[in-house]
Design a protein around this motif. Structure first.
Motif, PDB file in Angstrom:
ATOM      1  N   SER A  77       0.828  -1.206   0.000  1.00 55.14           N
ATOM      2  CA  SER A  77       0.000   0.000   0.000  1.00 55.14           C
ATOM      3  C   SER A  77       0.866   1.262   0.000  1.00 55.14           C
ATOM      4  N   VAL A  78       1.934   1.252   0.792  1.00 52.62           N
ATOM      5  CA  VAL A  78       2.855   2.393   0.845  1.00 52.62           C
ATOM      6  C   VAL A  78       3.559   2.557  -0.503  1.00 52.62           C
ATOM      7  N   HIS A  79       3.983   1.452  -1.099  1.00 56.37           N
ATOM      8  CA  HIS A  79       4.634   1.509  -2.410  1.00 56.37           C
ATOM      9  C   HIS A  79       3.710   2.170  -3.437  1.00 56.37           C
ATOM     10  N   GLU A  80       2.459   1.755  -3.460  1.00 56.09           N
ATOM     11  CA  GLU A  80       1.518   2.318  -4.436  1.00 56.09           C
ATOM     12  C   GLU A  80       1.266   3.795  -4.172  1.00 56.09           C
ATOM     13  N   ALA A  81       1.185   4.173  -2.926  1.00 48.14           N
ATOM     14  CA  ALA A  81       0.989   5.590  -2.600  1.00 48.14           C
ATOM     15  C   ALA A  81       2.186   6.423  -3.061  1.00 48.14           C
ATOM     16  N   LEU A  82       3.392   5.907  -2.875  1.00 49.05           N
ATOM     17  CA  LEU A  82       4.586   6.611  -3.350  1.00 49.05           C
ATOM     18  C   LEU A  82       4.611   6.680  -4.873  1.00 49.05           C
ATOM     19  N   ARG A  83       4.204   5.603  -5.533  1.00 53.57           N
ATOM     20  CA  ARG A  83       4.142   5.622  -7.002  1.00 53.57           C
ATOM     21  C   ARG A  83       3.161   6.680  -7.485  1.00 53.57           C
TER      22      ARG A  83
END
Length: 125
Positions: A77-83
């Motif tokens: 979820s954090v990865h997608e938010a950063l993307r």
């Protein structure tokens, strides 16, 4: 307490980077964007604050010995938010910086193409 670190230098020598609307190619080491929409900046800052909270939540999950699969789900979820923030920044860079450089001259355009290719390579991993 977190310490500030300098970002990695561009792979393209600064002298060869295209002059553009970002104002990033001026004097000194500090580079600042000037072609940023205030609403987009505000949305990105809100997203980053939310991400910061998610990371603190991840730390607590690890401290509390939470189930690994649950932690991994939150990391995704954090990865997608950063993307998501990265996509907004890339769009702004293309809209302002790249467009300006490509229209400026062949030399500026070539330098911008190199910068864009390097950015895509670096951020697609």
């Amino acid at each position: 307490m977190a310490t500030k670190t300098k970002s990695a230098p561009l792979p393209i020598p600064l002298a060869h980077v295209a002059s553009c609307g970002c104002g990033t190619h001026g004097e000194g080491d500090e580079r600042k964007a000037i072609g940023v929409d205030a609403d987009i900046k505000d949305r990105n800052l809100k997203r980053l604050r939310r991400i910061e909270g998610q990371v603190r939540g991840l730390q607590k999950m690890v401290e509390d010995d939470r189930y690994c699969a649950d932690i991994m789900t939150q990391i995704s979820s954090v990865h997608e938010a950063l993307r998501s923030v990265g996509r907004e920044l890339m769009r702004n860079h293309l809209k302002h910086c790249a467009t300006s450089a490509i229209r400026a001259s062949d030399g500026d355009a070539e330098a911008m193409y190199d910068e864009l290719v390097e950015m895509m390579y670096k951020h697609s991993r």
